[in-house]
Structure formats: C-alpha cells, structure tokens
Scaffold this motif. Sequence first.
Motif, PDB file in Angstrom:
ATOM      1  N   ARG A  22       1.120  -1.829   0.612  1.00 14.96           N
ATOM      2  CA  ARG A  22       0.374   0.420  -0.153  1.00 14.96           C
ATOM      3  C   ARG A  22       0.899   1.279  -0.300  1.00 14.96           C
ATOM      4  NH1 ARG A  22      -4.679   0.949   3.981  1.00 14.96           N
ATOM      5  NH2 ARG A  22      -4.591  -1.258   3.979  1.00 14.96           N
ATOM      6  N   GLU A  23       2.128   1.427   0.735  1.00 19.35           N
ATOM      7  CA  GLU A  23       2.640   2.155   1.014  1.00 19.35           C
ATOM      8  C   GLU A  23       3.564   2.356  -0.282  1.00 19.35           C
ATOM      9  OE1 GLU A  23       3.025   4.825   3.068  1.00 19.35           O
ATOM     10  OE2 GLU A  23       1.053   3.642   4.385  1.00 19.35           O
ATOM     11  N   LEU A  24       3.936   1.486  -0.825  1.00 13.13           N
ATOM     12  CA  LEU A  24       4.887   1.622  -2.115  1.00 13.13           C
ATOM     13  C   LEU A  24       3.587   2.191  -3.491  1.00 13.13           C
ATOM     14  CD1 LEU A  24       7.095   0.885  -4.267  1.00 13.13           C
ATOM     15  CD2 LEU A  24       6.431  -1.127  -4.072  1.00 13.13           C
ATOM     16  N   ALA A  25       2.868   1.359  -3.158  1.00 15.73           N
ATOM     17  CA  ALA A  25       1.900   2.410  -4.891  1.00 15.73           C
ATOM     18  C   ALA A  25       0.988   3.783  -4.443  1.00 15.73           C
ATOM     19  CB  ALA A  25       0.408   1.357  -4.092  1.00 15.73           C
ATOM     20  N   ASN A  26       1.221   4.385  -3.132  1.00 16.16           N
ATOM     21  CA  ASN A  26       1.388   5.886  -3.179  1.00 16.16           C
ATOM     22  C   ASN A  26       2.112   6.762  -2.994  1.00 16.16           C
ATOM     23  OD1 ASN A  26      -2.248   5.592  -2.175  1.00 16.16           O
ATOM     24  ND2 ASN A  26      -0.842   4.394   0.744  1.00 16.16           N
ATOM     25  N   ALA A  27       3.398   5.965  -2.612  1.00 21.58           N
ATOM     26  CA  ALA A  27       4.616   7.050  -2.603  1.00 21.58           C
ATOM     27  C   ALA A  27       4.871   6.751  -4.050  1.00 21.58           C
ATOM     28  CB  ALA A  27       5.524   6.336  -2.020  1.00 21.58           C
ATOM     29  N   SER A  28       4.688   5.324  -4.941  1.00 24.10           N
ATOM     30  CA  SER A  28       4.740   5.650  -6.905  1.00 24.10           C
ATOM     31  C   SER A  28       3.429   6.567  -7.295  1.00 24.10           C
ATOM     32  CB  SER A  28       4.676   4.111  -6.855  1.00 24.10           C
ATOM     33  OG  SER A  28       5.065   4.245  -8.837  1.00 24.10           O
ATOM     34  N   LEU A  29       2.736   6.577  -6.629  1.00 19.24           N
ATOM     35  CA  LEU A  29       1.990   7.641  -7.530  1.00 19.24           C
ATOM     36  C   LEU A  29       2.012   8.759  -7.275  1.00 19.24           C
ATOM     37  CD1 LEU A  29      -1.465   8.128  -8.641  1.00 19.24           C
ATOM     38  CD2 LEU A  29      -2.725   7.646  -6.754  1.00 19.24           C
ATOM     39  N   CYS A  73      -1.588   3.755 -13.873  1.00 18.03           N
ATOM     40  CA  CYS A  73      -1.267   3.090 -12.349  1.00 18.03           C
ATOM     41  C   CYS A  73      -2.603   1.996 -12.445  1.00 18.03           C
ATOM     42  CB  CYS A  73      -1.687   3.760 -11.474  1.00 18.03           C
ATOM     43  SG  CYS A  73      -0.715   3.318  -9.503  1.00 18.03           S
ATOM     44  N   MET A  74      -3.787   2.260 -12.583  1.00 17.09           N
ATOM     45  CA  MET A  74      -4.757   1.604 -12.196  1.00 17.09           C
ATOM     46  C   MET A  74      -5.320   0.137 -12.988  1.00 17.09           C
ATOM     47  SD  MET A  74      -7.394   2.763 -10.434  1.00 17.09           S
ATOM     48  CE  MET A  74      -8.838   2.585 -10.753  1.00 17.09           C
ATOM     49  N   ASN A  93      -8.538   6.001  -3.503  1.00 13.41           N
ATOM     50  CA  ASN A  93      -7.461   6.669  -3.980  1.00 13.41           C
ATOM     51  C   ASN A  93      -6.622   6.789  -5.014  1.00 13.41           C
ATOM     52  OD1 ASN A  93      -7.262   6.500  -1.171  1.00 13.41           O
ATOM     53  ND2 ASN A  93      -5.544   5.054  -1.046  1.00 13.41           N
ATOM     54  N   ILE A  94      -7.141   6.621  -6.080  1.00 10.25           N
ATOM     55  CA  ILE A  94      -6.717   7.232  -7.337  1.00 10.25           C
ATOM     56  C   ILE A  94      -7.070   7.338  -8.312  1.00 10.25           C
ATOM     57  CG2 ILE A  94      -5.762   5.516  -9.760  1.00 10.25           C
ATOM     58  CD1 ILE A  94      -3.640   3.610  -7.960  1.00 10.25           C
ATOM     59  N   GLY A  95      -9.429   7.207  -8.217  1.00  8.88           N
ATOM     60  CA  GLY A  95      -9.850   7.185  -8.490  1.00  8.88           C
ATOM     61  C   GLY A  95     -10.250   8.674  -7.953  1.00  8.88           C
ATOM     62  N   ARG A  96      -9.937   9.083  -6.107  1.00  9.73           N
ATOM     63  CA  ARG A  96     -10.093  10.430  -6.177  1.00  9.73           C
ATOM     64  C   ARG A  96      -9.391  11.272  -6.827  1.00  9.73           C
ATOM     65  NH1 ARG A  96     -12.832  13.334  -3.135  1.00  9.73           N
ATOM     66  NH2 ARG A  96     -11.721  14.699  -1.456  1.00  9.73           N
ATOM     67  N   VAL A  97      -8.088  10.871  -6.808  1.00  9.93           N
ATOM     68  CA  VAL A  97      -7.118  11.566  -7.500  1.00  9.93           C
ATOM     69  C   VAL A  97      -7.110  12.325  -8.687  1.00  9.93           C
ATOM     70  CG1 VAL A  97      -4.458  11.530  -7.859  1.00  9.93           C
ATOM     71  CG2 VAL A  97      -5.252  10.783  -6.425  1.00  9.93           C
TER      72      VAL A  97
END
Length: 115
Positions: A22-29, A73-74, A93-97
């Motif tokens: 989760r943290e990896l995906a968030n940081a990458s995004l 990313c999705m 989270n990606i959808g919201r962004v």
Amino acid sequence: MYPEICYETLSAYVSTIQTSARELANASLSVSLNDELHQSMAAMKDLQGPDFEMKMSNVQTWVSAALINEDTCMDGMEGKAMNGKIKDTIRSNIGRVAQLTSNALAFINELSYCE
C-alpha cells in the motif's frame, strides 16, 4: 518495468514503504503526480506575456499526463496478486485523485478560453 527510475524516485521513501504494498503504491503515485503537477503549478504563476498560449498548452499537457499516469497505474494493478482490500483502497485513492485532476484540467481548459 523501469527499475532505474523506480529506485531513483522511491529510494527516499524506503523508511515509509518498508514492505507495505500500500505504501509503495501511494509513494509511487505521489511521485508520478508531483512531477507533472508541480510543473503545472509553477507555470500557472507565470502566465503573463505574449507566450500565454504556449504556457497554457504546456500546463494542459502536464495535467493530462498526470491523469494518464493515474489510468496507467490503475491498469497496472489488474491481474496482480495483491490483497483485495489493499487493491480496493489503492484503486479508490487513485480514482479520487483522477477525479480531482480531471476537475483541475477542466478549469485549466476553461482558463485558456478566457484569456
């Protein structure tokens, strides 16, 4: 897919990421969005002058690129072996962004017609 740039951009987040997908995906995004969106914000501060149209075109391109990065990313998460709850959280989270970025792009596009 791009290990060199992955290491270059995410190594600063090692202590946060540790072993968390989760943290990896968030940081990458976050990293992927920050490059395009920071450029856009800087350019928006300097829209004066005869090259307004070129500057607006650059902003539109960078924000569009950020939106495409979110879609990519999705797409990249499809078929990956990942905890369903984590995948749903990341997808949300990606959808919201993506929605926020899309709104920003709409306002930017409107601004380009007003000037």
